[in-house]
Scaffold this active site. Structure first.
Site, mmCIF file in Angstrom:
data_model
loop_
_atom_site.group_PDB
_atom_site.id
_atom_site.type_symbol
_atom_site.label_atom_id
_atom_site.label_comp_id
_atom_site.label_asym_id
_atom_site.label_seq_id
_atom_site.Cartn_x
_atom_site.Cartn_y
_atom_site.Cartn_z
ATOM 1 N N TRP A 101 5.470 0.958 4.747
ATOM 2 C CA TRP A 101 4.814 1.867 5.706
ATOM 3 C C TRP A 101 3.418 1.398 6.070
ATOM 4 O O TRP A 101 3.029 1.457 7.240
ATOM 5 C CB TRP A 101 4.811 3.302 5.183
ATOM 6 C CG TRP A 101 6.166 3.918 5.234
ATOM 7 C CD1 TRP A 101 6.916 4.342 4.178
ATOM 8 C CD2 TRP A 101 6.982 4.142 6.403
ATOM 9 N NE1 TRP A 101 8.135 4.813 4.620
ATOM 10 C CE2 TRP A 101 8.205 4.707 5.977
ATOM 11 C CE3 TRP A 101 6.802 3.908 7.763
ATOM 12 C CZ2 TRP A 101 9.230 5.059 6.863
ATOM 13 C CZ3 TRP A 101 7.820 4.257 8.649
ATOM 14 C CH2 TRP A 101 9.008 4.814 8.199
ATOM 15 N N ASP A 171 -2.382 7.657 5.234
ATOM 16 C CA ASP A 171 -1.041 8.182 5.478
ATOM 17 C C ASP A 171 -0.576 8.909 4.210
ATOM 18 O O ASP A 171 -0.312 8.287 3.184
ATOM 19 C CB ASP A 171 -0.118 6.998 5.804
ATOM 20 C CG ASP A 171 1.308 7.431 6.132
ATOM 21 O OD1 ASP A 171 1.627 8.612 5.947
ATOM 22 O OD2 ASP A 171 2.088 6.556 6.557
ATOM 23 N N LYS A 195 8.768 15.311 4.967
ATOM 24 C CA LYS A 195 8.896 14.921 3.563
ATOM 25 C C LYS A 195 8.525 16.099 2.672
ATOM 26 O O LYS A 195 9.356 16.654 1.978
ATOM 27 C CB LYS A 195 7.981 13.737 3.246
ATOM 28 C CG LYS A 195 8.407 12.316 3.615
ATOM 29 C CD LYS A 195 9.083 12.107 4.885
ATOM 30 C CE LYS A 195 9.561 10.710 5.205
ATOM 31 N NZ LYS A 195 8.565 9.721 5.526
HETATM 32 C C1 LIG Z 1 8.439 8.684 6.552
HETATM 33 C C2 LIG Z 1 7.131 7.998 6.583
HETATM 34 C C3 LIG Z 1 6.567 7.534 7.793
HETATM 35 C C4 LIG Z 1 7.292 7.654 9.114
HETATM 36 O O1 LIG Z 1 7.397 8.960 9.490
HETATM 37 P P1 LIG Z 1 8.012 9.374 10.904
HETATM 38 O O2 LIG Z 1 7.626 10.820 10.953
HETATM 39 O O3 LIG Z 1 9.478 9.129 10.849
HETATM 40 O O4 LIG Z 1 7.354 8.576 11.944
HETATM 41 C C5 LIG Z 1 5.332 6.943 7.738
HETATM 42 N N1 LIG Z 1 4.666 6.795 6.585
HETATM 43 C C6 LIG Z 1 5.170 7.214 5.409
HETATM 44 C C7 LIG Z 1 4.370 7.031 4.166
HETATM 45 C C8 LIG Z 1 6.417 7.830 5.373
HETATM 46 O O5 LIG Z 1 6.917 8.255 4.208
#
Ligand SMILES: *Cc1c(COP(=O)(O)O)cnc(C)c1O
Length: 359
Positions: A101, A171, A195
């Site tokens: 990511w 993030d 998540k």
């Molecule tokens: C799932 C995830 C993403 C991507 O998320 P989307 O909402 O599908 O764009 C980005 N960073 C992390 C750490 C993730 O777990």
């Protein structure tokens, strides 16, 4: 019956929240319509939206000089929005690279600016780990420093918050609300909701106010943080149902003791699962102890030929979505806030039984 769902995302939601949503689905608070069918500008909906924000602020103890934005496009659209908003005049940023990511984030940022990549993944005794910050060479003139707190796919998590005098951008898609966090250490925190918060379709951005007004002039209006902040995240129609449902999750967390309480449960869950994996010769986890994620636990079977059978039997035992990410294989149990301790206990019992029968 509801199974235990270990999906990495979209992920498990608290049953109590889904029941409340179900109760309110056709006739929200006696108004004769669903919340989904209301104008986002109606008094009723705006109150729902504002309460969700107020509850999140309470849960995370968000200081007053931060805006909370409820956006769309997923965390992935933030990979573009962040550089477009924050690169500023010198157009430079530092990106810490620890996995898939953070790599996607830096690749997108490279389209807009001069991105200095800090390789921070390493191996300690054959296990994946994050190098200590003393070994990073951060730039003197970066507009911000970006990292991914929890690498959802690898199951690799920072043990603490990096130190920098630059705005720190992180993030938190798979770790927001899993443990107490000092928001004041950050310039910006972002997270896709699917998540550890609510359904897909909502992305949270928590941004310090002094960073709002430096977007590149050509930025799409919908991505411009200052415009979204000025319009209470309603430059256009927001993801109203996901926002409402996330609000129910925030209420559920507050009713259950807030982030401190859920963190204690999360620690118990992680200790139970890692403890079992470590005690077994049949299963293994590839991450160094200090950087093990408390939310996403990847594990392998000593005999990979048994993976298909493992997944099939797990499903028969109402333990769902344990396959690892398609890019890495193996297994992964995501044990977000909505997965109860009993779910992890049921998983460990199944794993132990499976090992005894197949070891
Ligand atoms: C799932 C995830 C993403 C991507 O998320 P989307 O909402 O599908 O764009 C980005 N960073 C992390 C750490 C993730 O777990």
């Amino acid at each position: 019956m509801r199974a235990y769902n270990f999906c990495a995302g979209p992920a498990a939601l608290p049953t109590a929240v889904l029941e409340k949503a179900q109760q309110e689905l056709l006739d929200w608070h006696g108004k004769g319509l669903s919340i989904m069918e209301m104008s986002h500008r109606s008094k009723d909906y705006v109150a729902v939206a504002e309460k969700a924000e107020a509850d999140l602020r309470k849960l995370m103890n968000i200081p007053e000089n931060y805006k909370v934005l409820f956006l769309q496009g997923g965390a992935s659209l933030q990979f573009s929005a962040i550089p477009l908003n924050l690169l500023g005049k010198n157009n430079k940023a530092d990106y810490i690279h620890t996995g898939i990511w953070s790599e996607k984030a830096l690749q997108e940022a490279q389209r807009y600016g001069d991105i200095h990549v800090v390789e921070a993944g390493t191996k300690i005794d054959g296990k994946l780990a994050i190098t200590p910050q003393s070994q990073w060479n951060l730039s003197d003139d970066a507009a911000y420093v970006h990292y991914a707190d929890n690498e959802t796919i690898g199951g690799l998590q920072f043990a603490g918050i990096p130190e920098t005098d630059k705005p720190l951008v992180s993030d938190f898609s798979s770790s927001i609300l899993s443990a107490p966090l000092d928001v004041s250490k950050f310039g910006l925190i972002y997270a896709g909701a699917q998540k550890n918060i609510g359904p897909a379709g909502l992305t949270l951005v928590i941004i310090r106010e002094d960073l709002l007004d430096q977007a590149k002039p050509e930025i799409p209006s919908l991505l411009k943080y200052s415009a979204q902040a000025k319009n209470d995240s309603m430059v256009n129609t927001p993801s109203t149902y996901a926002w409402y449902l996330s609000g129910l999750v925030f209420e559920w967390l507050l009713e259950n003791g807030g982030v401190d309480a859920i963190h204690q449960v999360n620690l118990q869950k992680a200790q139970l699962l890692y403890g079992y994996i470590d005690s077994s010769d049949f299963y293994a986890n590839p991450i160094a102890e200090a950087n093990r994620s408390i939310m996403n636990v990847p594990f392998t079977l000593a005999n990979p030929d048994l993976e298909k059978l493992f997944l099939k039997e797990a499903e028969e035992n109402h333990l769902l979505n344990l396959a690892g990410h398609r890019s890495v294989g193996g297994m992964r149990a995501s044990i977000y806030n909505a997965v109860p301790l009993e779910g992890v206990q049921a998983l460990v019992n199944f794993m132990d039984d499976f090992a005894k029968r197949n070891g």
